[in-house]
Scaffold this active site. Structure first.
Site, PDB file in Angstrom:
ATOM      1  N   TYR A 188       0.833  -1.205   0.000  1.00 48.12           N
ATOM      2  CA  TYR A 188       0.000   0.000   0.000  1.00 48.12           C
ATOM      3  C   TYR A 188       0.867   1.254   0.000  1.00 48.12           C
ATOM      4  O   TYR A 188       1.918   1.295   0.662  1.00 48.12           O
ATOM      5  CB  TYR A 188      -0.865   0.052   1.261  1.00 48.12           C
ATOM      6  CG  TYR A 188      -2.040  -0.891   1.280  1.00 48.12           C
ATOM      7  CD1 TYR A 188      -3.240  -0.536   0.688  1.00 48.12           C
ATOM      8  CD2 TYR A 188      -1.954  -2.118   1.917  1.00 48.12           C
ATOM      9  CE1 TYR A 188      -4.334  -1.379   0.732  1.00 48.12           C
ATOM     10  CE2 TYR A 188      -3.053  -2.975   1.969  1.00 48.12           C
ATOM     11  CZ  TYR A 188      -4.239  -2.599   1.370  1.00 48.12           C
ATOM     12  OH  TYR A 188      -5.329  -3.444   1.424  1.00 48.12           O
ATOM     13  N   TYR A 201      -0.925 -10.154   0.537  1.00 42.00           N
ATOM     14  CA  TYR A 201       0.184  -9.737   1.409  1.00 42.00           C
ATOM     15  C   TYR A 201       0.006 -10.359   2.790  1.00 42.00           C
ATOM     16  O   TYR A 201      -1.110 -10.691   3.194  1.00 42.00           O
ATOM     17  CB  TYR A 201       0.288  -8.202   1.500  1.00 42.00           C
ATOM     18  CG  TYR A 201      -0.961  -7.526   2.019  1.00 42.00           C
ATOM     19  CD1 TYR A 201      -1.210  -7.401   3.391  1.00 42.00           C
ATOM     20  CD2 TYR A 201      -1.901  -7.014   1.135  1.00 42.00           C
ATOM     21  CE1 TYR A 201      -2.357  -6.782   3.850  1.00 42.00           C
ATOM     22  CE2 TYR A 201      -3.056  -6.398   1.590  1.00 42.00           C
ATOM     23  CZ  TYR A 201      -3.279  -6.288   2.950  1.00 42.00           C
ATOM     24  OH  TYR A 201      -4.421  -5.691   3.406  1.00 42.00           O
ATOM     25  N   ARG A 259      -3.643 -11.972   3.468  1.00 39.33           N
ATOM     26  CA  ARG A 259      -4.889 -11.413   2.938  1.00 39.33           C
ATOM     27  C   ARG A 259      -5.040 -11.841   1.494  1.00 39.33           C
ATOM     28  O   ARG A 259      -4.112 -11.701   0.713  1.00 39.33           O
ATOM     29  CB  ARG A 259      -4.875  -9.881   2.949  1.00 39.33           C
ATOM     30  CG  ARG A 259      -4.927  -9.136   4.251  1.00 39.33           C
ATOM     31  CD  ARG A 259      -6.124  -9.345   5.160  1.00 39.33           C
ATOM     32  NE  ARG A 259      -7.423  -9.696   4.622  1.00 39.33           N
ATOM     33  CZ  ARG A 259      -8.360  -8.851   4.212  1.00 39.33           C
ATOM     34  NH1 ARG A 259      -8.161  -7.567   4.229  1.00 39.33           N
ATOM     35  NH2 ARG A 259      -9.532  -9.274   3.790  1.00 39.33           N
ATOM     36  N   HIS A 265      -7.609  -8.112  -2.627  1.00 34.50           N
ATOM     37  CA  HIS A 265      -8.901  -7.464  -2.348  1.00 34.50           C
ATOM     38  C   HIS A 265      -8.845  -5.984  -2.662  1.00 34.50           C
ATOM     39  O   HIS A 265      -7.776  -5.369  -2.649  1.00 34.50           O
ATOM     40  CB  HIS A 265      -9.310  -7.667  -0.889  1.00 34.50           C
ATOM     41  CG  HIS A 265      -8.379  -7.013   0.090  1.00 34.50           C
ATOM     42  ND1 HIS A 265      -7.209  -7.606   0.514  1.00 34.50           N
ATOM     43  CD2 HIS A 265      -8.429  -5.805   0.698  1.00 34.50           C
ATOM     44  CE1 HIS A 265      -6.594  -6.793   1.357  1.00 34.50           C
ATOM     45  NE2 HIS A 265      -7.293  -5.698   1.478  1.00 34.50           N
ATOM     46  N   HIS A 285     -10.878  -2.429  -1.411  1.00 31.48           N
ATOM     47  CA  HIS A 285     -11.822  -1.821  -0.462  1.00 31.48           C
ATOM     48  C   HIS A 285     -12.759  -0.873  -1.208  1.00 31.48           C
ATOM     49  O   HIS A 285     -12.304  -0.101  -2.063  1.00 31.48           O
ATOM     50  CB  HIS A 285     -11.069  -1.016   0.593  1.00 31.48           C
ATOM     51  CG  HIS A 285     -10.129  -1.816   1.444  1.00 31.48           C
ATOM     52  ND1 HIS A 285     -10.455  -2.266   2.697  1.00 31.48           N
ATOM     53  CD2 HIS A 285      -8.855  -2.231   1.223  1.00 31.48           C
ATOM     54  CE1 HIS A 285      -9.426  -2.927   3.217  1.00 31.48           C
ATOM     55  NE2 HIS A 285      -8.438  -2.918   2.341  1.00 31.48           N
TER      56      HIS A 285
END
Lengths: 205, 258
Positions: free
Chosen positions: B123, B162, B172, B175, B177
């Site tokens: 991120y 990740y 995870r 995905h 959000h």
């Protein structure tokens, strides 16, 4: 309630996660991408009424500040009108909505706005002045709705139907922010507790 | 369960014609606040029951956003942070779908915002320290308004999986959000969209916070080759449902523009 096929049940909520700021407040995440981020200015430059500051910390069940929370504010203007679609009763530039990000080191957050007025009901009774707050963070599977009321509105608070209901449970005090002057601006302190003796009231809206 | 706090009493139909009553949220379908397998939820979940609040004007309205709030490239993550002539690394995808309410009615002109990791699972955030690199051409956020029929569309890259610390280390699943408003505060929703065929989805404690398989399946975007762009990007479809109003009341009201 009407029976619904699973296809038309509400999409399940999922946590906003620790990096919610990338999507909803990229400046706080550390980069500049949009011409204008949304939610920086709740009241706008032309709003009437008293300018106030609201500050606080959201605490988890261990008493630790939640430093990655994001709070959204939704409020009426000083005359009790919301900035709904097509509503010309609010001042130009008044959105009544904003996003609040804490200091990532301390968890302290603050925002400035105007104090909302009481919101009229259909029967001409007033709800006490209040703001709706919506909290999301890592570890919260569904966003939490709460309300902030003002401790200098004792008369209005005393007849507010929501506060009255909560008073019977001994929980109304968790929604009432305390006013004090700080640096020339009226400042309301509103700490939010997810658990413990003073657990804040959260609503099923 | 305590009685709902009555903010509005009866007979508001005539007095406040703009009010929309939303169907109660189905808490057997939604994830509970406390899901111990997802460690962080333990200290971040209220211990007392939510207090029912009858919808009043503040809950039945929400902020209004228009085209003037957005920039022309805001829904194109392949371009909105890329240097001129460059684009992010990763599998180019279209994420599109329709925003409906529980009565299968489109939710028009509503703000949809999204954010995600880059193709390596990293991120762009001051607090992300994962060792996969930042992509200089990828910001990782986008936003758009649904059209008159409730459709939205983003161009982006497929995010990477990740690792994260839970009770033990987990991965995870890939995905994205998503954040949605609808027409009332009661409809406000943040969710995550996963990708069809990803074996990590079934192992994820955050996905599994949602109690039922039918509900979890609703979080998985479906591969949609027909909507893909030839020699460009592969499409995934993700429809989103926000809370609805009582159908009969809704029908009796003139339909605004959102």
């Amino acid at each position: 309630m009407t029976p619904m096929a699973d296809d038309f049940k509400e999409t399940p909520s999922q946590t906003a996660g620790p990096f919610v700021h990338i999507g909803l407040a990229p400046g706080a995440a550390g980069f500049d991408i949009y011409e204008a981020e949304l939610g920086h200015d709740i009241a706008g430059p032309h709003a009437q009424g008293e300018r106030i500051r609201v500050e606080g910390i959201v605490f988890d069940g261990d008493g630790e500040p939640i430093k990655d929370v994001m709070i959204e504010v939704w409020q009426a203007n000083a005359q009790g009108h919301y900035a709904t679609r097509g509503n010309n009763l609010v001042e130009q530039g008044f959105r009544g909505w904003g996003r609040v990000i804490p200091d990532f080191e301390t968890g302290e957050w603050a925002f400035e706005t105007v104090k909302p007025g009481g919101v009229a009901r259909h029967d001409d009774r007033q709800q006490a002045p209040h703001m709706a707050l919506w909290l999301v963070a890592r570890g919260m599977n569904v966003g939490l709705h709460t309300r902030l009321y003002f401790d200098d509105e004792a008369a209005a608070n005393a007849v507010d139907p929501v506060l009255h209901h909560l008073k019977l449970q001994g929980r109304d005090h968790t929604l009432i922010a305390a006013r004090r002057p700080v640096g020339g601006i009226a400042t309301y302190r509103f700490d939010i507790h997810l658990q413990g003796q003073d657990e804040t009231v959260f609503f099923d809206v | 369960m305590s009685q709902p706090v009555d903010e509005t009493s009866q007979a508001r139909d005539t007095a406040q014609p703009d009010l929309r009553d939303f169907n109660p949220r189905d808490w057997a379908w939604q994830p509970p606040a406390l899901t111990p397998d997802y460690r962080t939820s333990v200290a971040r979940s209220p211990r007392l029951a939510l207090v029912p609040l009858k919808n009043g004007i503040g809950e039945c309205s929400s902020p209004v956003f228009g085209p003037g709030d957005l920039g022309p490239q805001d829904n194109d993550l392949l371009q909105n942070y890329a240097r001129p002539g460059e684009s992010p690394i990763g599998e180019r995808i279209i994420l599109y779908g329709r925003v409906l309410d529980e009565n299968a009615r489109p939710v028009p002109h509503t703000l949809v915002e999204l954010w995600q990791a880059n193709a390596g699972g990293r991120y762009r955030h001051v607090n992300d320290t994962y060792l996969a690199p930042i992509d200089p051409n990828f910001g990782g956020c986008g936003r758009t308004l649904t059209d008159a029929e409730g459709w939205y569309r983003f161009m982006t890259v497929k995010p990477g999986a990740y690792p994260w610390r839970n009770w033990s280390e987990h991965w995870r699943p890939a995905h994205i959000h998503l954040s949605l408003f609808g027409a009332g505060l009661a409809q406000r929703l943040i969710t995550q969209c996963y990708f069809e065929g990803d074996p990590l989805v079934a192992k994820c404690p955050i996905v599994n916070a949602v109690p039922g398989q039918a509900a979890r399946d609703r979080l998985v975007a479906k591969l949609d080759l027909d909507a893909s762009l030839p020699l460009d990007a592969i499409a995934y479809r993700f429809d989103i449902v926000l809370r609805g109003c009582d159908a009969t009341r809704f029908e009796s009201r003139p339909e605004g523009d959102g």
